[in-house]
Design an enzyme around this catalytic site. Structure first.
Site, PDB file in Angstrom:
ATOM      1  N   GLU A  59       0.832  -1.199   0.000  1.00  0.00           N
ATOM      2  CA  GLU A  59       0.000   0.000   0.000  1.00  0.00           C
ATOM      3  C   GLU A  59       0.868   1.250   0.000  1.00  0.00           C
ATOM      4  OE1 GLU A  59      -3.327   2.176   2.900  1.00  0.00           O
ATOM      5  OE2 GLU A  59      -2.677   0.117   3.276  1.00  0.00           O
ATOM      6  N   HIS A  95      15.381   7.477 -15.736  1.00  0.00           N
ATOM      7  CA  HIS A  95      14.718   6.332 -15.117  1.00  0.00           C
ATOM      8  C   HIS A  95      14.937   5.079 -15.947  1.00  0.00           C
ATOM      9  CE1 HIS A  95      11.711   8.986 -12.640  1.00  0.00           C
ATOM     10  NE2 HIS A  95      12.968   9.248 -12.407  1.00  0.00           N
ATOM     11  N   GLU A  97      12.891   3.124 -17.403  1.00  0.00           N
ATOM     12  CA  GLU A  97      12.111   3.087 -18.644  1.00  0.00           C
ATOM     13  C   GLU A  97      12.835   3.837 -19.758  1.00  0.00           C
ATOM     14  OE1 GLU A  97       9.088   3.254 -15.191  1.00  0.00           O
ATOM     15  OE2 GLU A  97      11.045   4.103 -15.687  1.00  0.00           O
ATOM     16  N   CYS A 125       6.417   7.120 -14.282  1.00  0.00           N
ATOM     17  CA  CYS A 125       6.051   8.496 -13.961  1.00  0.00           C
ATOM     18  C   CYS A 125       5.492   9.151 -15.226  1.00  0.00           C
ATOM     19  CB  CYS A 125       7.267   9.262 -13.448  1.00  0.00           C
ATOM     20  SG  CYS A 125       8.571   9.494 -14.695  1.00  0.00           S
ATOM     21  N   CYS A 128       8.137   9.435 -18.148  1.00  0.00           N
ATOM     22  CA  CYS A 128       8.430   8.153 -18.777  1.00  0.00           C
ATOM     23  C   CYS A 128       7.222   7.641 -19.562  1.00  0.00           C
ATOM     24  CB  CYS A 128       8.844   7.126 -17.726  1.00  0.00           C
ATOM     25  SG  CYS A 128      10.489   7.431 -17.023  1.00  0.00           S
TER      26      CYS A 128
END
Length: 222
Positions: A59, A95, A97, A125, A128
């Site tokens: 979570e 990042h 990605e 994000c 990306c």
């Protein structure tokens, strides 16, 4: 059950938190000047301890300031070639990605077809996601499926819009099921040398969290 992301400190990003540390950095500059300002870690298999922490579909993502991206690339031409591996980043500059498209698949040859599957610790994000959308629009011979453990900042309208654009561009975005985590464990996680491969042990709330994120993603992409 909104996911919360903690921003890494300047120290985590390799930046000094005070002037004194800054001076120390300057002293070491000659030793480090030949290194890139940001390093993307690549490999075939990631350490089990990283998988258990970073991929867990929790979570709250407190302390999880990296993106781990496991990939399978199937290139179809006269002959079919499959490659796989993983990338990780520090959420500081490029990042994982971005690194994939910059280093693993920088160009899609028009005469070939590419089926790419990512297993990522969290969804991309906004920046990306936009890069993914642009890449898919530009390369019609690229098929990309992204399996994610968690949704990143999914309550933000800008993030939701970016995910919708990815879908419109042809990206198949899915939440990782328990069996997907097991697949990553078997195919991308290091096993101790000299020992038999250990079976994947699901954490207690893996199914419940999968269902939660799956419902949220469906609401976003509808």
């Amino acid at each position: 059950m909104a996911e919360k992301q903690e921003e890494p400190s300047n120290t985590q990003n390799g930046e000094p938190d005070n002037a004194e540390e800054g001076e120390e950095k300057k002293k070491k500059k000659l030793k480090r000047e030949d290194l890139p300002p940001f390093e993307i870690v690549t490999g075939e298999r990631l350490p089990a301890i990283f998988f258990k922490f970073q991929f867990r579909n929790v979570e709250y993502s407190s302390g999880r300031n990296k993106t781990f991206l496991c990939y399978v690339v199937e290139t179809q031409g006269k002959e079919s070639v499959t490659s796989r591996g993983y990338l990780e980043d520090e959420h500081a500059a490029a990042h994982a990605e971005m690194a994939f498209f910059n280093t693993i698949l920088p160009k899609c040859e028009s005469s070939l077809r590419y089926n790419v599957t990512w297993y990522v610790s969290s969804s991309p994000c906004v920046t990306c996601a936009d890069r993914i959308t642009e890449t898919l629009k530009k390369n019609k011979n690229l098929r990309l499926t992204i399996m994610v453990g968690r949704l990143f900042m999914w309550e933000e309208p800008e993030m939701q819009a970016a995910l919708k654009k990815m879908k419109s561009a042809g990206c198949k975005l899915r939440i990782m099921k328990p069996q997907d985590f097991e697949y990553v464990w078997q195919n991308f996680v290091e096993q101790e040398e000299g020992e038999e491969a250990k079976a994947f042990v699901p954490w207690e709330d893996i199914q419940e969290n999968f269902q939660y994120y799956e419902e949220k993603l469906a609401e976003i992409l509808q």
